[in-house]
Enzyme design. Structure first.
Site, short mmCIF file in Angstrom:
data_model
loop_
_atom_site.label_atom_id
_atom_site.label_comp_id
_atom_site.label_asym_id
_atom_site.label_seq_id
_atom_site.Cartn_x
_atom_site.Cartn_y
_atom_site.Cartn_z
N SER A 186 -65.18 6.36 27.49
CA SER A 186 -64.20 5.38 27.96
C SER A 186 -64.82 4.87 29.07
O SER A 186 -64.71 3.56 29.50
CB SER A 186 -62.91 5.68 27.96
OG SER A 186 -62.46 6.41 26.79
N GLY A 231 -56.95 6.84 24.85
CA GLY A 231 -57.24 5.55 24.59
C GLY A 231 -58.52 5.18 25.05
O GLY A 231 -59.48 6.00 25.07
N GLN A 241 -53.73 14.98 35.21
CA GLN A 241 -54.95 15.05 35.13
C GLN A 241 -55.90 14.25 36.46
O GLN A 241 -57.18 14.64 36.32
CB GLN A 241 -55.65 15.33 33.97
CG GLN A 241 -55.97 14.22 33.17
CD GLN A 241 -56.19 14.44 31.71
OE1 GLN A 241 -55.33 14.91 30.88
NE2 GLN A 241 -57.49 14.21 31.18
N ASP A 290 -66.51 16.92 26.38
CA ASP A 290 -65.65 17.74 27.52
C ASP A 290 -65.54 19.22 27.10
O ASP A 290 -64.90 19.80 26.98
CB ASP A 290 -64.40 16.95 27.37
CG ASP A 290 -64.26 15.71 27.76
OD1 ASP A 290 -64.29 15.22 29.03
OD2 ASP A 290 -64.27 14.82 26.61
N HIS A 347 -64.44 9.27 19.55
CA HIS A 347 -63.07 9.42 19.12
C HIS A 347 -63.10 9.28 17.75
O HIS A 347 -62.35 9.89 17.00
CB HIS A 347 -62.01 8.34 19.88
CG HIS A 347 -61.94 8.30 21.39
ND1 HIS A 347 -62.61 7.55 22.05
CD2 HIS A 347 -61.39 9.59 22.11
CE1 HIS A 347 -62.38 7.89 23.32
NE2 HIS A 347 -61.43 8.95 23.38
N VAL A 357 -71.04 12.45 20.42
CA VAL A 357 -71.66 11.01 19.82
C VAL A 357 -72.31 10.62 21.08
O VAL A 357 -71.79 10.08 21.84
CB VAL A 357 -70.33 10.27 19.09
CG1 VAL A 357 -71.15 8.92 18.69
CG2 VAL A 357 -69.85 11.19 18.16
P1 AMP Z 1 -60.73 11.29 25.90
O1 AMP Z 1 -59.93 10.14 25.58
O2 AMP Z 1 -61.68 10.99 26.91
O3 AMP Z 1 -59.62 12.13 26.71
O4 AMP Z 1 -61.19 12.08 24.63
C1 AMP Z 1 -60.50 12.45 23.95
C2 AMP Z 1 -61.09 13.40 22.90
O5 AMP Z 1 -62.40 12.91 22.68
C3 AMP Z 1 -61.63 14.53 23.87
O6 AMP Z 1 -61.63 15.71 22.92
C4 AMP Z 1 -63.25 14.21 24.00
O7 AMP Z 1 -63.81 15.41 24.37
C5 AMP Z 1 -63.43 13.57 22.98
N1 AMP Z 1 -64.63 12.51 23.15
C6 AMP Z 1 -64.89 11.69 24.07
N2 AMP Z 1 -66.05 11.29 23.94
C7 AMP Z 1 -66.69 11.95 23.09
C8 AMP Z 1 -68.06 11.68 22.38
N3 AMP Z 1 -68.88 10.91 22.96
N4 AMP Z 1 -68.33 12.60 21.60
C9 AMP Z 1 -67.52 13.31 21.19
N5 AMP Z 1 -66.15 13.55 21.55
C10 AMP Z 1 -66.00 12.63 22.58
#
Ligand code: AMP
Length: 273
Positions: free
Chosen positions: A181, A25, A55, A145, A31, A171
Site C-alpha cells: 500500500s 485497506g 501499530q 511481512d 491482498h 506478490v
Molecule cells: P496490510 O494491509 O499491509 O496490513 O497487509 C495485510 C496483509 O496482506 C498482511 O498479511 C500482509 O503481509 C499481506 N500483504 C501485503 N502485501 C503483500 C504482498 N505484496 N504479497 C503478499 N501478501 C501481502
C-alpha cells in the site's frame, strides 16, 4: 445482534468454515492473492479493513496512510468476498482501552522491533481482537511481512487459538518491487529506484546459497542499497523459522530481511536463501 456476530453465527449454523484476511485497506494484488488463497481454504471469506492506530508511532504516518475504502469494497465484491468487516474505532478501542497483548519470541529479535518498538504489541492486540470477533478457522498472512507472520503464528500457538495461520507468498510488481500500500506514496524517482531492494536481496541470496561469506555478502548488499538512494534500517540474514541469529549458517534455513527508507516512505522485503 450486531451484523458481524449474526453473519458468523449463520455460517456456523450451516457448519461452514471461515477464513479471515486482516488488512489495513488500500488493497492491491498482494491482498487479492490472500483472498483467493482464503477461498480455497474455507467456505466463507471475511476481509477486515482497519487502519490500526496502535501499530503506528506518532511520527510513522498514520495520517498519510493511503485510504481507498470505496474501491477496496468494489474490488472485494468482484472477488466474491463474503463479508467486509470495517470496524469502528470505538469497537476496536473503546474509550478507556487499557489492555495489550505483548508478544515475545520472534517479536523481540532486533529486526522491525528495533526500529518500531511499539509495532508488534499493536499488531498482536488488534489481531487477537479480530480473531475474537470473526472466530476464523484460518487466517491469511503474507510473507511480505515476514516477522509479523512469525509473531502471529507464535501468538496463535501460545494462546491456544483455534485459528490456523496460513502463510501466503509475496506478490511482486513486474520489476520485482513487492506490492505494498505504501508504494502509492513513492514519488516517480523513488518508485524508479525502489526495485533495487529486491534485486539486492536476490543477489545476496544467490551468493550465500553458492557458499559466499555471509557477512561479506551482506555488507556489499548494505552498500548497494545505500547507493540506490535508500537510508538502510537493516539487512540481515536470520534463521527462517525463529528469526534468531544464525549459529552455524550451513544447514540452517535462512531468510534475508530488509527495511529501508526512501524519501519519506519505509519499505520492507525479504527472500528465502
Ligand atoms: P496490510 O494491509 O499491509 O496490513 O497487509 C495485510 C496483509 O496482506 C498482511 O498479511 C500482509 O503481509 C499481506 N500483504 C501485503 N502485501 C503483500 C504482498 N505484496 N504479497 C503478499 N501478501 C501481502
Amino acid at each position: 445482534m450486531p451484523t458481524l456476530k449474526r453473519a458468523v453465527a449463520d455460517i456456523r449454523a450451516r457448519r461452514g468454515t471461515i477464513a479471515l484476511v486482516p488488512t489495513m485497506g488500500a488493497l492491491h494484488a498482494g491482498h487479492f492473492s490472500l483472498v483467493r488463497i482464503a477461498k480455497q481454504r474455507a467456505d466463507r471469506v471475511i476481509v477486515s479493513i482497519f487502519v490500526n492506530p496502535t501499530q503506528f508511532a506518532p511520527n510513522e504516518g498514520l495520517g498519510t496512510y493511503p485510504r481507498t475504502f470505496a474501491s477496496d469494497v468494489a474490488a472485494l465484491a468482484e472477488l466474491n468476498t463474503d463479508l467486509v468487516w470495517a470496524p469502528a474505532m470505538e469497537t476496536m478501542y473503546p474509550t478507556g482501552f487499557a489492555t495489550q497483548i505483548v508478544p515475545g519470541g520472534p517479536a523481540k529479535v532486533g529486526l522491525e522491533d528495533a526500529f518500531r518498538p511499539h509495532f508488534f504489541a499493536g499488531v498482536a492486540t488488534v489481531v487477537t481482537k479480530l480473531f475474537i470477533q470473526c472466530e476464523p478457522d484460518f487466517a491469511l498472512f503474507g510473507e511480505k511481512d515476514y516477522q509479523q507472520l512469525k509473531v502471529v503464528t507464535r501468538l496463535a500457538r501460545d494462546l491456544g487459538l483455534k485459528t490456523r495461520i496460513v502463510a501466503a507468498p509475496i506478490v511482486r510488481e513486474l520489476d520485482g518491487l513487492a506490492q505494498s500500500s505504501r508504494n502509492r506514496l513513492l514519488a516517480p524517482a523513488e518508485r524508479a529506484a525502489a526495485p533495487a531492494l529486491y534485486s539486492v536481496l536476490k543477489g545476496c541470496a544467490e551468493r550465500i546459497a553458492a557458499g559466499g561469506p555471509l557477512e561479506g555478502v551482506l555488507d556489499e548488499g548494505r552498500a548497494a542499497i545505500t547507493r540506490a538512494g535508500f537510508a538502510l534500517d537493516y539487512l540481515e540474514a536470520r534463521h527462517a523459522e525463529t528469526l534468531g541469529r544464525l549459529a552455524a549458517p550451513i544447514g540452517e534455513p535462512i531468510r534475508l530481511l530488509v527495511a529501508a527508507r526512501i524519501g519519506k516512505t519505509r519499505l520492507i522485503d525479504n527472500v528465502a536463501v
